[in-house]
Design an enzyme around this catalytic site. Structure first.
Site, PDB file in Angstrom:
ATOM      1  N   GLU A  91       0.803  -1.231   0.000  1.00  0.00           N
ATOM      2  CA  GLU A  91       0.000   0.000   0.000  1.00  0.00           C
ATOM      3  C   GLU A  91       0.830   1.273   0.000  1.00  0.00           C
ATOM      4  O   GLU A  91       0.306   2.361   0.194  1.00  0.00           O
ATOM      5  CB  GLU A  91      -0.927   0.032   1.227  1.00  0.00           C
ATOM      6  CG  GLU A  91      -1.849  -1.148   1.337  1.00  0.00           C
ATOM      7  CD  GLU A  91      -1.303  -2.180   2.319  1.00  0.00           C
ATOM      8  OE1 GLU A  91      -0.075  -2.443   2.257  1.00  0.00           O
ATOM      9  OE2 GLU A  91      -2.055  -2.718   3.121  1.00  0.00           O
ATOM     10  N   SER A 135      -6.049  -2.566   1.328  1.00  0.00           N
ATOM     11  CA  SER A 135      -6.086  -2.055  -0.037  1.00  0.00           C
ATOM     12  C   SER A 135      -6.367  -3.100  -1.108  1.00  0.00           C
ATOM     13  O   SER A 135      -6.128  -2.880  -2.278  1.00  0.00           O
ATOM     14  CB  SER A 135      -4.771  -1.339  -0.383  1.00  0.00           C
ATOM     15  OG  SER A 135      -4.580  -0.258   0.491  1.00  0.00           O
ATOM     16  N   TYR A 138      -8.529   2.583  -6.049  1.00  0.00           N
ATOM     17  CA  TYR A 138      -7.493   3.604  -6.146  1.00  0.00           C
ATOM     18  C   TYR A 138      -7.147   4.049  -7.562  1.00  0.00           C
ATOM     19  O   TYR A 138      -6.342   4.953  -7.739  1.00  0.00           O
ATOM     20  CB  TYR A 138      -6.224   3.099  -5.451  1.00  0.00           C
ATOM     21  CG  TYR A 138      -6.468   2.786  -3.998  1.00  0.00           C
ATOM     22  CD1 TYR A 138      -6.781   3.793  -3.082  1.00  0.00           C
ATOM     23  CD2 TYR A 138      -6.414   1.483  -3.527  1.00  0.00           C
ATOM     24  CE1 TYR A 138      -7.010   3.512  -1.758  1.00  0.00           C
ATOM     25  CE2 TYR A 138      -6.645   1.185  -2.188  1.00  0.00           C
ATOM     26  CZ  TYR A 138      -6.942   2.209  -1.314  1.00  0.00           C
ATOM     27  OH  TYR A 138      -7.176   1.925   0.007  1.00  0.00           O
ATOM     28  N   ARG A 177     -13.303   3.545   8.566  1.00  0.00           N
ATOM     29  CA  ARG A 177     -14.274   3.296   7.504  1.00  0.00           C
ATOM     30  C   ARG A 177     -14.631   1.820   7.520  1.00  0.00           C
ATOM     31  O   ARG A 177     -13.760   0.962   7.597  1.00  0.00           O
ATOM     32  CB  ARG A 177     -13.666   3.662   6.141  1.00  0.00           C
ATOM     33  CG  ARG A 177     -14.694   3.864   5.037  1.00  0.00           C
ATOM     34  CD  ARG A 177     -14.046   3.944   3.672  1.00  0.00           C
ATOM     35  NE  ARG A 177     -13.704   2.615   3.190  1.00  0.00           N
ATOM     36  CZ  ARG A 177     -12.538   2.286   2.636  1.00  0.00           C
ATOM     37  NH1 ARG A 177     -11.592   3.189   2.497  1.00  0.00           N
ATOM     38  NH2 ARG A 177     -12.312   1.050   2.228  1.00  0.00           N
ATOM     39  N   ASP A 192     -16.873  -1.287   5.597  1.00  0.00           N
ATOM     40  CA  ASP A 192     -17.437  -1.670   4.310  1.00  0.00           C
ATOM     41  C   ASP A 192     -18.520  -2.733   4.485  1.00  0.00           C
ATOM     42  O   ASP A 192     -18.376  -3.634   5.325  1.00  0.00           O
ATOM     43  CB  ASP A 192     -16.333  -2.203   3.392  1.00  0.00           C
ATOM     44  CG  ASP A 192     -15.272  -1.157   3.092  1.00  0.00           C
ATOM     45  OD1 ASP A 192     -15.570   0.049   3.211  1.00  0.00           O
ATOM     46  OD2 ASP A 192     -14.142  -1.544   2.733  1.00  0.00           O
ATOM     47  N   GLU A 244     -15.406  -5.512   6.103  1.00  0.00           N
ATOM     48  CA  GLU A 244     -14.142  -5.303   6.798  1.00  0.00           C
ATOM     49  C   GLU A 244     -14.041  -3.887   7.336  1.00  0.00           C
ATOM     50  O   GLU A 244     -14.807  -2.995   6.954  1.00  0.00           O
ATOM     51  CB  GLU A 244     -12.949  -5.593   5.898  1.00  0.00           C
ATOM     52  CG  GLU A 244     -12.798  -4.668   4.707  1.00  0.00           C
ATOM     53  CD  GLU A 244     -11.583  -5.047   3.852  1.00  0.00           C
ATOM     54  OE1 GLU A 244     -11.491  -6.219   3.450  1.00  0.00           O
ATOM     55  OE2 GLU A 244     -10.744  -4.163   3.600  1.00  0.00           O
ATOM     56  N   ASN A 301     -11.473  -0.516   8.178  1.00  0.00           N
ATOM     57  CA  ASN A 301     -10.267   0.203   7.760  1.00  0.00           C
ATOM     58  C   ASN A 301     -10.000   1.286   8.801  1.00  0.00           C
ATOM     59  O   ASN A 301     -10.759   2.257   8.900  1.00  0.00           O
ATOM     60  CB  ASN A 301     -10.466   0.854   6.391  1.00  0.00           C
ATOM     61  CG  ASN A 301     -10.792  -0.159   5.315  1.00  0.00           C
ATOM     62  OD1 ASN A 301      -9.920  -0.722   4.687  1.00  0.00           O
ATOM     63  ND2 ASN A 301     -12.082  -0.420   5.109  1.00  0.00           N
ATOM     64  N   GLY A 304      -7.784   5.427   3.212  1.00  0.00           N
ATOM     65  CA  GLY A 304      -7.159   6.329   2.255  1.00  0.00           C
ATOM     66  C   GLY A 304      -7.671   7.755   2.405  1.00  0.00           C
ATOM     67  O   GLY A 304      -8.842   7.985   2.690  1.00  0.00           O
TER      68      GLY A 304
END
Length: 324
Positions: free
Chosen positions: A14, A160, A230, A268, A270, A282, A284, A288
């Site tokens: 990442e 990522s 990304y 964050r 998901d 999952e 985070n 990002g």
């Protein structure tokens, strides 16, 4: 003026994402409040991106011709190991340096996808069935075949979406597992859920948990992989096209997960919507933060600038440090 070290780089897949994220943080942290230094991890050394000066790891100070700089706070924008898994948090706690984001325990749990799911299971959070494989251990192929196809195969402790793949035919499974093992010594095989993906940012501001607007993700590929995340190979719709009731359900789930995991800073989570159920995918804990990233999109939809978003994270970290 507070001196802030913005951590970036690292020796992980990442790295490129981390460098972009750190540049956004450097750009948007308030110049009137903070003196900013982008500190890059290369190998085992942390160096000042501007001057190349090497950080003294005994106290995480930066030598300069004008004297030694002691940082008031570390802003963590280093994705993956050793920041997102909690290793650096322990180091900074020993040194007594404030840092943004989750503590050691929350980071370690959330970075390990299966451990996170196991922890949340007792809180009735809907999740897909999954199985962990460990490098060097014998794989029970019969158990995997019983899961059927399609399935997702992904590194257990890696962010990522590097090394992640969707397996549509059983003969592809061995290759997908081998590919995922390139990125981690543990691999998760997860039951496939067909639905629409959503992502939801959350943080604390002035002591209150603020759940941001939800983003709906429409990947151009088969799933929300690295390129979708990304390289602009997805359509991201913020706020998501959900009813008020569905929005409230996701945001309540996000708040629950944030609190039961003991998260801090900007996170964050998901999800995937299948039928009427939002399944957790999952967490985070260092998401990002490029200009186009999901959380900055959500902050703007919430009516905040990126500067306000970052300020909230910094203020919480300083308050937590003051309370310890």
């Amino acid at each position: 003026m507070l001196k802030i070290a913005i951590l970036t780089g690292g020796n992980v897949a990442e790295r490129s994402v981390s460098l972009k994220s750190a540049e956004t943080v450097r750009k948007h942290l308030d110049d009137q409040k903070y003196e900013k230094y982008v500190i890059e991890l290369n190998g085992t050394q942390f160096t000042d991106q501007a001057t190349g000066a090497v950080v003294n790891l005994n106290d995480f100070s930066l030598p300069t011709p004008e004297g030694v700089i002691k940082f008031d706070l570390v802003y963590q924008m280093l994705h993956g190991h050793p920041a997102e898994d909690g290793c650096l948090q322990g180091y900074f706690e020993v040194l007594g340096i404030a840092y943004t984001g989750c503590d050691v325990m929350s980071s370690a749990i959330t970075f390990n996808k299966q451990a996170c799911k196991d922890f949340l299971r007792s809180h009735n959070v809907p999740m897909a069935p999954s199985l962990v494989l460990r490098k060097g251990e014998t794989i029970n192929w019969a158990t995997l075949e019983n899961m059927g196809v399609p399935v997702f195969v992904k590194p257990n402790k890696n962010g990522s979406s590097y090394g992640a793949s969707k397996v549509n035919e059983s003969q592809q499974l061995a290759g997908a597992i081998e590919h995922a093992f390139v990125y981690d010594d543990e691999v998760v095989v997860e039951g496939f859920l067909k639905g629409t993906e959503f992502s939801n940012g959350v943080l604390r501001r002035d002591g209150e948990v603020v759940v941001l607007p939800i983003t709906e993700i429409v990947p151009h590929n088969e799933f929300f992989d690295f390129k979708a995340k990304y390289e602009n190979q997805s359509q991201e719709i913020t706020p998501a096209r959900l009813s008020d009731a569905q929005t409230a359900e996701v945001q309540a789930q996000t708040k629950l997960i944030y609190e039961v995991l003991g998260c801090k800073g900007i996170c964050r989570f998901d999800y995937i919507l299948v039928g009427e159920t939002f399944f957790f995918l999952e967490a985070n804990t260092i998401p990002g933060m490029s200009e186009q990233s999901i959380v900055p999109q959500q902050a703007r939809a919430h009516g905040w600038s990126i500067t306000e978003l970052l300020d909230a994270a910094v203020n919480e970290a300083l308050k937590m440090q003051g309370a310890n």
